[in-house]
Enzyme design. Structure first.
Site, PDB file in Angstrom:
ATOM      1  N   SER A 110       2.298   8.588  -1.249  1.00 46.72           N
ATOM      2  CA  SER A 110       2.703   7.510  -2.146  1.00 46.72           C
ATOM      3  C   SER A 110       1.806   6.281  -2.026  1.00 46.72           C
ATOM      4  CB  SER A 110       4.145   7.104  -1.856  1.00 46.72           C
ATOM      5  OG  SER A 110       4.300   6.725  -0.504  1.00 46.72           O
ATOM      6  N   GLN A 112       1.719   2.805  -1.127  1.00 48.07           N
ATOM      7  CA  GLN A 112       2.646   2.236  -0.158  1.00 48.07           C
ATOM      8  C   GLN A 112       2.016   1.094   0.614  1.00 48.07           C
ATOM      9  OE1 GLN A 112       2.532   4.907   3.733  1.00 48.07           O
ATOM     10  NE2 GLN A 112       2.605   6.246   1.929  1.00 48.07           N
ATOM     11  N   HIS A 114       3.118  -1.268   4.514  1.00 44.15           N
ATOM     12  CA  HIS A 114       4.023  -1.368   5.652  1.00 44.15           C
ATOM     13  C   HIS A 114       4.300  -2.841   5.935  1.00 44.15           C
ATOM     14  CE1 HIS A 114       3.282   2.834   6.082  1.00 44.15           C
ATOM     15  NE2 HIS A 114       1.998   2.631   6.281  1.00 44.15           N
ATOM     16  N   LYS A 137       4.272  -1.733  11.302  1.00 44.66           N
ATOM     17  CA  LYS A 137       3.588  -0.445  11.322  1.00 44.66           C
ATOM     18  C   LYS A 137       2.125  -0.562  10.909  1.00 44.66           C
ATOM     19  CE  LYS A 137       3.941   4.325   9.661  1.00 44.66           C
ATOM     20  NZ  LYS A 137       4.345   5.185   8.545  1.00 44.66           N
ATOM     21  N   GLU A 139      -1.601   0.609  11.089  1.00 48.14           N
ATOM     22  CA  GLU A 139      -2.016   1.978  11.382  1.00 48.14           C
ATOM     23  C   GLU A 139      -3.521   2.157  11.215  1.00 48.14           C
ATOM     24  OE1 GLU A 139       0.542   3.943   8.568  1.00 48.14           O
ATOM     25  OE2 GLU A 139      -1.055   4.114   7.069  1.00 48.14           O
ATOM     26  N   HIS A 276      -2.081   1.127   0.105  1.00 54.87           N
ATOM     27  CA  HIS A 276      -2.929   2.283   0.344  1.00 54.87           C
ATOM     28  C   HIS A 276      -2.208   3.563  -0.059  1.00 54.87           C
ATOM     29  CE1 HIS A 276      -0.527   1.794   4.031  1.00 54.87           C
ATOM     30  NE2 HIS A 276      -0.632   3.097   4.201  1.00 54.87           N
ATOM     31  N   ARG A 295       7.443   2.012  -0.702  1.00 55.61           N
ATOM     32  CA  ARG A 295       6.745   2.840  -1.682  1.00 55.61           C
ATOM     33  C   ARG A 295       6.868   2.264  -3.089  1.00 55.61           C
ATOM     34  NH1 ARG A 295       9.593   6.273   1.712  1.00 55.61           N
ATOM     35  NH2 ARG A 295       8.281   7.670   2.978  1.00 55.61           N
ATOM     36  N   LYS A 301      10.155  10.044  -4.083  1.00 56.91           N
ATOM     37  CA  LYS A 301      11.103   9.324  -3.233  1.00 56.91           C
ATOM     38  C   LYS A 301      11.459   7.975  -3.858  1.00 56.91           C
ATOM     39  CE  LYS A 301       9.466  11.422   1.089  1.00 56.91           C
ATOM     40  NZ  LYS A 301       8.893  11.167   2.438  1.00 56.91           N
TER      41      LYS A 301
END
Length: 417
Positions: A110, A112, A114, A137, A139, A276, A295, A301
């Site tokens: 997706s 998205q 964080h 989060k 990453e 991203h 998302r 979802k």
């Protein structure tokens, strides 16, 4: 309670999401086959998406020959985490600051972002079933194979080229917002961010029927070869995304987010509020110990467009801004060190019969062998390694990694205190 060695095998967990690569094409399945997961049998029709290594409450790793999971072992033996780490991070109930993963991406994840720590705490309090923990989060994605992704907003001038050249994209945005955006290049950075936010928000909240109509028109134009020169770099991406998520507004993000095509060994870091979407490939991924995702597209979802629009940084730049450039700290060990304290990743590549020594680290680490075979040894013993073997290394433990009859590649995540 019996004592436990400072180095021991752990059992990762497998997540089977729709976007994962199927069967033996998946690195996740390959590594799971060698990880000692009880009852694991490879199924060619299953999408093996993620391999988790850590203590996240959703799916904590097990420990070989123990009834307790990794978090429970670390709760009983907090010295394995280390005093310095426990002082800096919340290690309650054996919680590690990081979560280490392998991802095998068969189709796009997706669009998205964080949330940061403060926003995560707020969202978790308001919607605990959606945002399952209160942690941030950030990453890092490290390519194991050729890897494609959408990563951060393009430079303003590049987005403007698409706004002017792609009538189907332009048609989704109010003309006054289009005009304001095209005239924002001489504004201060803060003002440019505000205008970029207006443009992105307008796109993500566009009329669903109009999105589907414009996307059909765009795809038909590309399929008959009608793309303009400025569109050539993203033509295949648009067609691929629409094939996977027909009629989804996220396909139009190809005109706003950097399209990154990476080779093995390259890495990108995504901090809080950076939009991203991973598109294709196999990666090592390390993150703060969280599963919070906001998302907004390319997903069946639930979408949370208002929160996504509100938390983005709207920093527009070339994708190289997100690159993590590795540093060779020895001839056989390469360090990927993102700009946060939660984790660092080492890539160890030893040749046949060679040994690489790692001095003691004041925090815990998790390592996975991804190629070849060999062993890891410490003052109290040794363990054999093969592709898929995952080990935990306690704080203040010196280890030696030795290749067997072929090259041995190991990725090791640790806390950089």
């Amino acid at each position: 309670m019996s004592t436990i060695e400072p180095v021991f095998r752990i059992i990762p967990t497998v997540q089977t999401y729709d976007w994962g690569k199927k069967g033996q094409d998946s690195k996740v399945a390959e590594f799971a086959s060698g990880a000692g997961i009880h009852g694991f049998t490879l199924n060619q029709s299953v999408p093996y998406a993620e391999l988790w290594m850590g203590t996240h409450v959703k799916s904590p790793s097990g420990v070989i020959d123990r009834k307790q999971n990794l978090a429970q072992i670390l709760t009983e033996s907090p010295g394995l985490i280390g005093h310095q780490v426990s002082q800096r991070f919340d290690t309650t109930n054996g919680n590690l600051p990081f979560l280490f993963k392998v991802l095998a991406i068969g189709k796009a994840l997706s669009i998205q972002t964080h949330p940061d720590k403060k926003t995560s705490e707020k969202l978790h309090a308001e919607q605990p079933t959606v945002y399952t923990d209160p942690n941030h989060k950030p990453e890092m994605a490290l390519a194991l194979t050729d890897f494609k992704a959408l990563c951060g907003f393009m430079p303003i001038a590049r987005i403007a080229e698409y706004v002017k050249a792609v009538p189907e994209f332009n048609a989704l945005i109010d003309p006054s917002i289009v005009m304001e955006f095209l005239n924002c290049t001489l504004l201060a950075e803060s003002q440019q961010k505000a205008v970029l936010k207006k443009l992105f928000s307008a796109l993500m909240t566009a009329d669903v029927t109009n999105i589907a109509t414009q996307l059909r028109t765009l795809v038909a134009r590309y399929q008959r070869g009608g793309q303009k020169s400025v569109e050539e770099d993203v033509t295949d991406l648009v067609l691929t995304l629409n094939e996977q998520y027909a009629g989804d507004v996220g396909v139009f993000c190809a005109f706003m987010l950097n399209y990154v095509q990476m080779t093995p060994g390259q890495a990108i870091f995504l901090g809080a509020g950076e939009p991203h979407a991973y598109v294709q490939g196999d990666i090592m991924e390390c993150m703060a110990n969280s599963d919070n995702v906001i998302r907004a597209g390319l997903t069946p979802k639930p979408k949370d467009i208002p929160n996504l629009v509100s938390v983005l940084t709207y920093t527009a730049s070339d994708w190289q801004k997100h690159m993590v450039k590795p540093v060779d700290i020895t001839p056989h060990t390469r360090k990927y060190d993102p700009p946060i304290p939660d984790f660092t990743v080492l890539q160890v590549n030893t040749q046949k019969g060679e040994t690489e020594s790692h001095e003691a680290i004041p925090g815990p680490s998790i390592a996975i062998a991804t190629e070849g075979s060999g062993r890891v040894s410490w003052s109290g013993g040794e363990l054999d390694l093969q592709a898929g073997s995952v080990i935990f290394v306690g704080a203040e433990t010196k280890i030696d990694i030795t290749a067997g009859d072929s090259n041995l590649v190991v990725y090791r995540a640790y806390v950089a205190v």
